[in-house]
Design an enzyme around this catalytic site. Structure first.
Site, PDB file in Angstrom:
ATOM      1  CE1 TYR A 177      19.133  53.958 -19.451  1.00 51.04           C
ATOM      2  CE2 TYR A 177      20.410  51.912 -20.449  1.00 51.04           C
ATOM      3  CZ  TYR A 177      19.373  52.450 -19.420  1.00 51.04           C
ATOM      4  OH  TYR A 177      18.342  52.380 -18.312  1.00 51.04           O
ATOM      5  CG  HIS A 228      23.189  50.844 -17.984  1.00 47.75           C
ATOM      6  ND1 HIS A 228      22.950  52.691 -18.200  1.00 47.75           N
ATOM      7  CD2 HIS A 228      22.157  51.162 -16.635  1.00 47.75           C
ATOM      8  CE1 HIS A 228      21.899  52.760 -17.615  1.00 47.75           C
ATOM      9  NE2 HIS A 228      21.486  51.554 -16.532  1.00 47.75           N
ATOM     10  CE1 TYR A 254      17.143  45.926 -13.986  1.00 47.04           C
ATOM     11  CE2 TYR A 254      18.973  46.915 -12.728  1.00 47.04           C
ATOM     12  CZ  TYR A 254      17.185  47.029 -13.878  1.00 47.04           C
ATOM     13  OH  TYR A 254      17.065  48.383 -14.043  1.00 47.04           O
ATOM     14  CD1 TRP A 306      20.876  54.871 -11.484  1.00 45.27           C
ATOM     15  CD2 TRP A 306      23.012  54.926 -12.083  1.00 45.27           C
ATOM     16  NE1 TRP A 306      21.506  54.523 -13.137  1.00 45.27           N
ATOM     17  CE2 TRP A 306      22.466  54.289 -13.252  1.00 45.27           C
ATOM     18  CE3 TRP A 306      24.653  55.665 -12.271  1.00 45.27           C
ATOM     19  CZ2 TRP A 306      23.725  54.094 -14.346  1.00 45.27           C
ATOM     20  CZ3 TRP A 306      25.071  55.133 -12.746  1.00 45.27           C
ATOM     21  CH2 TRP A 306      24.572  54.513 -13.930  1.00 45.27           C
ATOM     22  CD1 TRP A 307      16.798  56.377 -10.552  1.00 45.34           C
ATOM     23  CD2 TRP A 307      16.006  57.087  -8.434  1.00 45.34           C
ATOM     24  NE1 TRP A 307      16.783  55.047 -10.068  1.00 45.34           N
ATOM     25  CE2 TRP A 307      16.071  55.961  -8.434  1.00 45.34           C
ATOM     26  CE3 TRP A 307      15.620  58.068  -7.595  1.00 45.34           C
ATOM     27  CZ2 TRP A 307      14.488  55.411  -7.566  1.00 45.34           C
ATOM     28  CZ3 TRP A 307      14.715  57.144  -6.489  1.00 45.34           C
ATOM     29  CH2 TRP A 307      14.415  55.791  -6.628  1.00 45.34           C
TER      30      TRP A 307
END
Length: 104
Positions: free
Chosen positions: A18, A22, A41, A76-77
């Site tokens: 993950y 990112h 964010y 992306w999802w």
């Protein structure tokens, strides 16, 4: 600016993947988020529960409703769906969090 917070669930053993994904965030995704007004964010990880906690600032939170229609967001999802809990449309299972304390 309004703060928006939410939680998601990462699959066990996937925190490094993950983080890697990112760290290599697609420029077109960053541009998309900024285009709807997302600022400041962050996503945090809880080692004990494998929960992810996201916090962002945005002037108009209703602009977030534009994201699911964008092909970049959908891509992306799909890319992230193998390492975290996802809905049938590949969007992450996400639960909104209510702010209960703030120290300005």
């Amino acid at each position: 600016m309004k703060k928006v917070a939410f939680k998601m669930q990462l699959h066990q053993g996937q925190v490094q993947e993950y983080q890697k994904r990112h760290d290599e965030l697609w420029p077109e995704l960053a541009d998309l988020l900024k285009s709807v007004g997302v600022e400041d964010y962050s996503i945090f990880f809880d080692d004990d529960t494998h929960a992810l906690f996201g916090v962002l600032k945005i002037e108009d939170p209703s602009r977030l409703d534009e994201l699911p229609q964008h092909p970049v967001m959908q891509k992306w999802w799909k890319y992230m769906g193998d390492i975290m809990d996802a809905n049938l449309d590949n969007s992450p299972v996400s639960v909104s969090l209510k702010e209960v304390f703030y120290l300005p």
